[in-house]
Design a protein around this motif. Sequence first.
Motif, short mmCIF file in Angstrom:
data_model
loop_
_atom_site.label_atom_id
_atom_site.label_comp_id
_atom_site.label_asym_id
_atom_site.label_seq_id
_atom_site.Cartn_x
_atom_site.Cartn_y
_atom_site.Cartn_z
N LEU A 1 1.23 -1.70 -0.15
CA LEU A 1 0.12 -0.23 0.09
C LEU A 1 0.88 1.58 -0.25
CD1 LEU A 1 -2.72 1.31 0.34
CD2 LEU A 1 -2.66 1.00 2.42
N SER B 1 -8.50 9.71 -5.11
CA SER B 1 -7.56 8.91 -4.28
C SER B 1 -7.56 9.20 -2.77
CB SER B 1 -6.66 9.12 -4.52
OG SER B 1 -5.15 8.93 -4.18
N VAL C 1 2.08 1.53 -3.64
CA VAL C 1 1.12 2.12 -4.45
C VAL C 1 1.04 3.99 -4.26
CG1 VAL C 1 -1.30 2.22 -5.30
CG2 VAL C 1 -0.05 -0.18 -4.88
N ASN C 2 1.03 4.09 -2.68
CA ASN C 2 1.04 5.23 -2.84
C ASN C 2 2.03 6.47 -2.94
OD1 ASN C 2 -1.33 6.00 -0.96
ND2 ASN C 2 -0.83 4.77 0.57
N LYS D 1 -5.13 0.62 -5.62
CA LYS D 1 -5.39 0.77 -3.52
C LYS D 1 -6.33 0.38 -3.24
CE LYS D 1 -4.74 5.01 -0.90
NZ LYS D 1 -4.93 6.67 -1.38
N GLU D 2 -7.81 0.51 -4.10
CA GLU D 2 -9.05 0.12 -3.08
C GLU D 2 -9.08 -1.27 -2.99
OE1 GLU D 2 -11.23 2.22 -6.42
OE2 GLU D 2 -11.54 4.13 -5.69
#
Length: 598
Positions: free
Chosen positions: A64, A218, A67-68, A98-99
């Motif tokens: 995560l 986002s 990805v951020n 991300k989701e």
Amino acid sequence: MYKATHPYEAQQEHLLSFSVGDTLCILEKNNESWWLASNSLGKVGYIPRTYVTKEKNDSSDVVLRSVNNAIEELIASAPAGMLKPQQQALLKKLIAHKESLIANIKSRSSSTKRRAPPPPPPHEHEVKVSPEPSVSESTYSTASPNALSSLPPAVPQRNTSLTKPEVMEKESFSPAPSRHDVPQELGSELLGILKTTLNTNESKSRAALSAVLLAMKSGIPSLGSTLDEIMETIPKENVDEECDKLGLALANLQEIKDDAQQRNWAIGNDEDKIMGILNEILSELTSLDKKSSIKLLSHDQHVALHTLVDYHQMETRVSLRLVVLQIFGVICSLSRNLVSVLLATVLPLEIAMDITNHTQDTQKTCYSSLVMSMLFSTAEAIPFGHYGRLNQAFIGFLLNYIEDDIDDVEQDEQVVEMFINIILSFNLHFIVPSENIVMKSIISRGTCTTLSEKIMILVNRGDDPVLLEEHWENNETERPPPSVLKFLQDIFSQRDSATFLYTNDMNVLLDIITRNLADLSSGSKLRKEYLDLLLGILSNSNYSESRHRSVDIGSSLHRIKDEEQPESLEERQALEFDKHIIDEILSNYGHLFSSNIL
């Protein structure tokens, strides 16, 4: 998460470089050989899947964060927030990933929590006091306390109507927005506001609007569905997303080429895989718009072109070489600049060697000849080193085949025409007749019956079989001369080659010249080419003995000389060239026409 087992240096902008031991987050595995990944710095690109291995301890939190970082890096890399269409598509993939990660983390978290024990039942001596209901009295009026304690709280649904107005005032509840709550014209209105505010074009405004909405999605996931609906109302731009496929196919070919160079031999069972890659490159180049294809092929000093040339040079299997030749044919039709790059490589030399060594393979010879004539069609100077192979012996070989003078080789009519095209296009490069390799070869051979017959057919039709018209639509000043007329002008530029045509063919040629001088209008650039050819015939042939069509030719020369100046500057300049040639003709050969002109 995956760890790199081998280093990789990206050769194209959509690929991702990494070193041994680097940790990579895989975002997409749609391609068999290339995966979309991000590194710890947030850089995103495609990587070869065989260069990485899955880590045993795969933490969702680490993924995560990666990805951020990638989302932040992508948004920060866009100047003034203007994401390109491909960047927008990538941002959508990152947000979707991300989701998915957040949902997985929540799911695992909820499954590991201990459930709270159920509330104890009320004691019998307790007094039960019912609060004033806020909804319909009949809703819970008959329910027991035990039943009430086990009922979950009511969840507001779309289009749910409350029975008492005062409840609406207390709760101030707004139902979740549905699709029809987002006006269909909202996207156009927002786009118009951005265009006016930023004072920019629609394409950049669309990119900015999409970037803002994606960034909001986002940062505020709860608004995701609403923002998606808003994005659907933005007028779509016709952006060809096939560029990624072409880029990946070229990258696949680069890997195969590098691998084959290291092995120095071909694996017999990889033909189907390579054929698939080559056919995909051919398909994408054919379907993509010209501008996108040229941009991709020109990237990083035309690395894709050099990859194709290197692969063609090392590949020996005929079936694969045929597809590569078709790819080169499409590339040559795209841009004169791409032709220039290919002309400077070893490709013309490789094709020349193929033609001389494998003439019996008609299909391959025709493809090779077509590409070679396209490479020569621009009349651009050939690198001097190329003349070591593209020499008089090579032209002599072509002439011998055309005239059916090669032992043990069966002549094919289609190959004959393709070889003639090579000669016509190759001849465009020579300015000084005495240094012209084609003319030297013709003089050395002597009689060229088949070639002369084919040339007469072309000149009578007015055809130019090697001209790539699309390269010169917006640049008429640099357009090469008509290849057939240039060839005949060179033939009649010196006496040794002026015997190329038989007497009957010479008379037919004079008929064609006479017809065009009478038909072509003032200011026509083509008329100058016929006048140049006529001057060569008068200078180096035996025209004085036959004086074929002298009356008609003389009349046309005097008519053109007396033409009034046209209004257009370009046409005036063309007429001046015509009159200059006519002055030279009449000054030196006027006696051939004087007795026929009153």
